[in-house]
Design an enzyme around this catalytic site. Structure first.
Site, PDB file in Angstrom:
ATOM      1  N   ARG A 173     -10.495   8.618  15.634  1.00 33.87           N
ATOM      2  CA  ARG A 173      -9.436   7.596  15.485  1.00 33.87           C
ATOM      3  C   ARG A 173      -8.987   7.491  14.035  1.00 33.87           C
ATOM      4  O   ARG A 173      -8.629   6.438  13.544  1.00 33.87           O
ATOM      5  CB  ARG A 173      -9.919   6.245  15.998  1.00 33.87           C
ATOM      6  CG  ARG A 173     -10.308   6.329  17.439  1.00 33.87           C
ATOM      7  CD  ARG A 173     -10.411   4.994  18.171  1.00 33.87           C
ATOM      8  NE  ARG A 173     -10.915   5.280  19.506  1.00 33.87           N
ATOM      9  CZ  ARG A 173     -12.121   4.929  19.941  1.00 33.87           C
ATOM     10  NH1 ARG A 173     -12.930   4.218  19.178  1.00 33.87           N
ATOM     11  NH2 ARG A 173     -12.514   5.269  21.150  1.00 33.87           N
ATOM     12  N   ASP A 175     -12.952  16.869  18.393  1.00 36.72           N
ATOM     13  CA  ASP A 175     -11.675  16.958  19.090  1.00 36.72           C
ATOM     14  C   ASP A 175     -10.506  17.350  18.192  1.00 36.72           C
ATOM     15  O   ASP A 175     -10.695  17.735  17.048  1.00 36.72           O
ATOM     16  CB  ASP A 175     -11.419  15.712  19.942  1.00 36.72           C
ATOM     17  CG  ASP A 175     -11.289  14.502  19.094  1.00 36.72           C
ATOM     18  OD1 ASP A 175     -10.674  14.600  18.038  1.00 36.72           O
ATOM     19  OD2 ASP A 175     -11.824  13.443  19.502  1.00 36.72           O
ATOM     20  N   CYS A 181     -14.908  -0.550   9.891  1.00 39.29           N
ATOM     21  CA  CYS A 181     -16.172   0.182   9.922  1.00 39.29           C
ATOM     22  C   CYS A 181     -16.841   0.047   8.565  1.00 39.29           C
ATOM     23  O   CYS A 181     -16.172  -0.140   7.554  1.00 39.29           O
ATOM     24  CB  CYS A 181     -15.910   1.663  10.193  1.00 39.29           C
ATOM     25  SG  CYS A 181     -15.540   2.027  11.914  1.00 39.29           S
ATOM     26  N   CYS A 213     -16.184   7.653   8.781  1.00 36.40           N
ATOM     27  CA  CYS A 213     -16.646   9.009   9.078  1.00 36.40           C
ATOM     28  C   CYS A 213     -15.468   9.956   8.863  1.00 36.40           C
ATOM     29  O   CYS A 213     -14.390   9.724   9.404  1.00 36.40           O
ATOM     30  CB  CYS A 213     -17.104   9.116  10.523  1.00 36.40           C
ATOM     31  SG  CYS A 213     -18.380   7.948  10.963  1.00 36.40           S
ATOM     32  N   ARG A 272     -14.284   1.519  34.454  1.00 33.19           N
ATOM     33  CA  ARG A 272     -14.725   1.074  33.133  1.00 33.19           C
ATOM     34  C   ARG A 272     -13.601   1.166  32.120  1.00 33.19           C
ATOM     35  O   ARG A 272     -12.709   1.995  32.255  1.00 33.19           O
ATOM     36  CB  ARG A 272     -15.941   1.880  32.659  1.00 33.19           C
ATOM     37  CG  ARG A 272     -15.758   3.398  32.696  1.00 33.19           C
ATOM     38  CD  ARG A 272     -17.115   4.059  32.926  1.00 33.19           C
ATOM     39  NE  ARG A 272     -17.082   5.503  32.805  1.00 33.19           N
ATOM     40  CZ  ARG A 272     -16.704   6.338  33.769  1.00 33.19           C
ATOM     41  NH1 ARG A 272     -16.277   5.869  34.932  1.00 33.19           N
ATOM     42  NH2 ARG A 272     -16.734   7.632  33.585  1.00 33.19           N
ATOM     43  N   CYS A 281     -13.785  11.175  12.107  1.00 36.27           N
ATOM     44  CA  CYS A 281     -13.404  10.152  13.085  1.00 36.27           C
ATOM     45  C   CYS A 281     -12.260  10.621  13.977  1.00 36.27           C
ATOM     46  O   CYS A 281     -11.242  11.105  13.500  1.00 36.27           O
ATOM     47  CB  CYS A 281     -12.993   8.878  12.368  1.00 36.27           C
ATOM     48  SG  CYS A 281     -12.573   7.539  13.508  1.00 36.27           S
ATOM     49  N   ARG A 330      -8.991   4.256  31.509  1.00 37.02           N
ATOM     50  CA  ARG A 330      -8.782   5.633  31.932  1.00 37.02           C
ATOM     51  C   ARG A 330      -9.538   5.947  33.201  1.00 37.02           C
ATOM     52  O   ARG A 330      -9.041   6.602  34.095  1.00 37.02           O
ATOM     53  CB  ARG A 330      -9.242   6.562  30.799  1.00 37.02           C
ATOM     54  CG  ARG A 330      -9.419   8.002  31.226  1.00 37.02           C
ATOM     55  CD  ARG A 330      -9.349   8.922  30.034  1.00 37.02           C
ATOM     56  NE  ARG A 330      -8.181   8.630  29.238  1.00 37.02           N
ATOM     57  CZ  ARG A 330      -8.142   8.727  27.897  1.00 37.02           C
ATOM     58  NH1 ARG A 330      -9.201   9.089  27.228  1.00 37.02           N
ATOM     59  NH2 ARG A 330      -7.036   8.452  27.250  1.00 37.02           N
ATOM     60  N   TYR A 331     -10.788   5.526  33.256  1.00 33.06           N
ATOM     61  CA  TYR A 331     -11.619   5.819  34.420  1.00 33.06           C
ATOM     62  C   TYR A 331     -11.510   4.664  35.410  1.00 33.06           C
ATOM     63  O   TYR A 331     -11.143   3.557  35.037  1.00 33.06           O
ATOM     64  CB  TYR A 331     -13.075   5.973  33.972  1.00 33.06           C
ATOM     65  CG  TYR A 331     -13.313   7.155  33.065  1.00 33.06           C
ATOM     66  CD1 TYR A 331     -13.349   8.439  33.577  1.00 33.06           C
ATOM     67  CD2 TYR A 331     -13.492   6.980  31.702  1.00 33.06           C
ATOM     68  CE1 TYR A 331     -13.585   9.524  32.747  1.00 33.06           C
ATOM     69  CE2 TYR A 331     -13.731   8.061  30.861  1.00 33.06           C
ATOM     70  CZ  TYR A 331     -13.779   9.335  31.392  1.00 33.06           C
ATOM     71  OH  TYR A 331     -14.008  10.404  30.588  1.00 33.06           O
ATOM     72  N   ASP A 349     -13.801  16.033  25.198  1.00 35.39           N
ATOM     73  CA  ASP A 349     -12.908  14.956  25.615  1.00 35.39           C
ATOM     74  C   ASP A 349     -11.524  15.586  25.707  1.00 35.39           C
ATOM     75  O   ASP A 349     -10.974  16.049  24.711  1.00 35.39           O
ATOM     76  CB  ASP A 349     -12.961  13.789  24.623  1.00 35.39           C
ATOM     77  CG  ASP A 349     -12.834  12.447  25.330  1.00 35.39           C
ATOM     78  OD1 ASP A 349     -12.191  12.414  26.401  1.00 35.39           O
ATOM     79  OD2 ASP A 349     -13.350  11.441  24.815  1.00 35.39           O
ATOM     80  N   LYS A 398     -13.729  12.888  29.562  1.00 33.85           N
ATOM     81  CA  LYS A 398     -14.806  13.770  29.132  1.00 33.85           C
ATOM     82  C   LYS A 398     -15.113  14.812  30.198  1.00 33.85           C
ATOM     83  O   LYS A 398     -15.239  14.479  31.366  1.00 33.85           O
ATOM     84  CB  LYS A 398     -16.046  12.943  28.831  1.00 33.85           C
ATOM     85  CG  LYS A 398     -15.807  11.988  27.688  1.00 33.85           C
ATOM     86  CD  LYS A 398     -16.966  11.030  27.519  1.00 33.85           C
ATOM     87  CE  LYS A 398     -16.660  10.005  26.469  1.00 33.85           C
ATOM     88  NZ  LYS A 398     -15.652   9.013  26.934  1.00 33.85           N
TER      89      LYS A 398
HETATM   90  C1  LIG Z   1     -15.797   7.745  26.812  1.00 34.26           C
HETATM   91  C2  LIG Z   1     -14.928   6.794  27.470  1.00 34.26           C
HETATM   92  C3  LIG Z   1     -15.424   5.924  28.442  1.00 34.26           C
HETATM   93  C4  LIG Z   1     -16.873   5.929  28.883  1.00 34.26           C
HETATM   94  O1  LIG Z   1     -17.202   7.114  29.498  1.00 34.26           O
HETATM   95  P1  LIG Z   1     -18.681   7.371  30.016  1.00 34.26           P
HETATM   96  O2  LIG Z   1     -18.675   8.791  30.460  1.00 34.26           O
HETATM   97  O3  LIG Z   1     -18.911   6.392  31.103  1.00 34.26           O
HETATM   98  O4  LIG Z   1     -19.600   7.112  28.866  1.00 34.26           O
HETATM   99  C5  LIG Z   1     -14.556   5.049  29.033  1.00 34.26           C
HETATM  100  N1  LIG Z   1     -13.250   5.020  28.701  1.00 34.26           N
HETATM  101  C6  LIG Z   1     -12.736   5.867  27.793  1.00 34.26           C
HETATM  102  C7  LIG Z   1     -11.284   5.799  27.487  1.00 34.26           C
HETATM  103  C8  LIG Z   1     -13.558   6.771  27.139  1.00 34.26           C
HETATM  104  O5  LIG Z   1     -13.051   7.593  26.221  1.00 34.26           O
END
Ligand SMILES: *Cc1c(COP(=O)(O)O)cnc(C)c1O
Length: 443
Positions: A147, A306, A138, A142, A129, A145, A125-126, A343, A350
């Site tokens: 998910r 969420d 798990c 939870c 990362r 959760c 997504r980002y 989120d 986020k």
């Molecule tokens: C939370 C999340 C991350 C990591 O986000 P950070 O703000 O760097 O902790 C990366 N990818 C996805 C899809 C996420 O939901």
């Protein structure tokens, strides 16, 4: 090295109830805990030593059929038998019929994790990362959760072949410098498989850090044993984020597991979820973050609960989270304060929210308020030689080592602020005005 904490009387009693032959040593064996995971209402009730109101039983069975129940004997042992109905541990682990209520705004996959998935078990997504789901299991399910849609799919422990496809995606995507192992709980894999995944990631030059999200320190602290920690130490910087929601969860055993990880040099963070009836209280949250930092865990995120289905009863207004942040910022150590985030439904990622501190401004002054309510001003410099930034960094007199420079173009809102990009507005594509423009373009 670390003193082995003795079991509580309650834990000894439970060990005996679960298996007559169980000795204290077995209680601390994480595989024994998993073998004796409680998966049905009757056993839960018997071990807790209470009988639940009969009226609820059928609804409970329906709930468990939809969203399975699983709790480790260890986590169950933390429930206060005298006040079980309000117990934060019970509320996180024991189903409630309210989970069957679906609100019109609820979603099965609220974060669109399955949509932003370029390879099996990967959400990208980002820019830099990815989230990599390496385990479908798990120790404890939870109730809150996000998910929940996947919980209990016992066949989703990915094979090496499937994981290899995710690793391959990371390998051929040089922007990825941070890989988050999640799931399920990555620490429910055996050491060998985890070692293999981490080893594969070590070999990818552009991966700078690996993060592991695990709730085992909270629900199965015995998992953090010497062999796991010794294995983790052999890999490239690994960060661990855990998931404590209530100060009660920081037991002797939990603290000991955190100490092992911290002593191994692993940076520790914590992600909490704001949950009605569990931790929606500034005093509980303050006590939680203080206990975390005492145990070398940095509070990282406080999530707004969420919009996944079945979580209606856990949600608070955003205002509750802001009230909690107001009670933390300035009132306690900066590093004890998590970021409060929502989120974004639909996959926006986020988004930080919190109290506002900048209350007004003029051309040379800003007006701020602090946590005490002091209203103050900051006078801005009369002369600041703002440089037009054309992103020709090699000609700039600021010393950026280009080899270390992370990215060469501005994205999103940062792009609107940039001098070198001509974009003056970000416009939604999905509206009538945009469609009219498209129509006249093609006419
Ligand atoms: C939370 C999340 C991350 C990591 O986000 P950070 O703000 O760097 O902790 C990366 N990818 C996805 C899809 C996420 O939901």
């Amino acid at each position: 090295m670390h003193a082995i904490p003795s079991l509580s009387n309650r834990q000894l009693e439970l060990a005996g109830l679960i298996s007559e032959k169980a000795a204290a040593a077995q209680w601390r064996d994480w595989r024994w805990q998993l073998r004796h995971t409680i998966r049905d209402v009757n056993t839960f009730e018997r071990l807790l030593g209470v009988s639940l109101p009969v009226r609820d039983r059928r609804d409970l069975e329906l709930t468990v059929a939809k969203f399975p129940l699983a709790v480790t004997p260890y986590y169950l042992s933390l429930i206060d038998q005298d006040d079980w109905a309000n117990d934060p541990v019970l509320r996180q682990s024991f189903p409630q019929a309210a989970e069957l209520l679906i609100n019109p705004h609820d979603m099965i996959d609220p974060l669109a994790e399955d949509e932003d998935s370029p390879a099996p078990n990967v959400t990208h997504r980002y820019p830099d990362r990815v989230l990599f789901y390496v385990s479908g299991v798990c120790a404890m399910y939870c109730r809150h959760c996000t998910r929940k849609r996947k919980v209990g799919d016992r066949d989703t422990i990915p094979s090496r072949k499937v994981l290899a496809q995710g690793i391959d995606y990371i390998k051929r995507t040089p922007q990825v410098r941070d890989v988050l192992l999640s799931g399920g709980d990555p620490f429910l894999l055996d050491d060998g498989k985890l070692d293999w995944i981490l080893g594969e990631l070590d070999r990818i030059d552009h991966v700078e850090v690996v993060r592991i999200g695990t709730r085992t320190p909270v629900v199965l602290p015995y998992r953090i044993d010497d062999s796991l920690v010794d294995m983790l130490k052999t890999h490239r910087p690994v960060w661990i984020n855990t998931h404590f929601n209530h100060p009660r969860e920081l037991t002797h055993s939990a603290r000991e597991s955190l100490a092992r990880l911290a002593d191994a040099g692993i940076p520790l963070g914590n992600q909490s979820v704001l949950l009605a009836g569990v931790n929606d209280c500034p005093r509980i949250m303050k006590s939680l973050v203080h206990k975390l930092v005492q145990n070398r865990v940095r509070p990282y995120y406080l999530y707004q609960c969420d919009l996944a289905e079945g979580l209606t009863h856990f949600r608070t207004p955003i205002g509750k989270g802001i009230e909690i942040m107001e009670s933390l910022i300035g009132h306690t150590s900066g590093f004890a304060v998590p970021q409060y985030v929502i989120d974004a439904p639909g996959g926006g990622g986020k988004i930080r929210v919190g109290p506002n501190y900048l209350i007004s401004w003029s051309t040379n002054k800003v007006v701020l308020r602090n946590y005490e309510g002091v209203i103050t001003t900051y006078t801005e410099p009369d002369s600041y030689a703002a440089k037009f930034c054309d992103r020709q960094c090699e000609k700039c007199d600021l010393q950026l080592n280009l080899a270390d420079a992370p990215e060469d173009k501005a994205l999103g809102i940062a792009r609107l602020l940039s001098d070198s990009d001509e974009t003056i507005a970000l416009t939604p594509a999905d509206n009538d005005r945009a469609r009219r423009r498209d129509d006249s373009d093609s006419a």
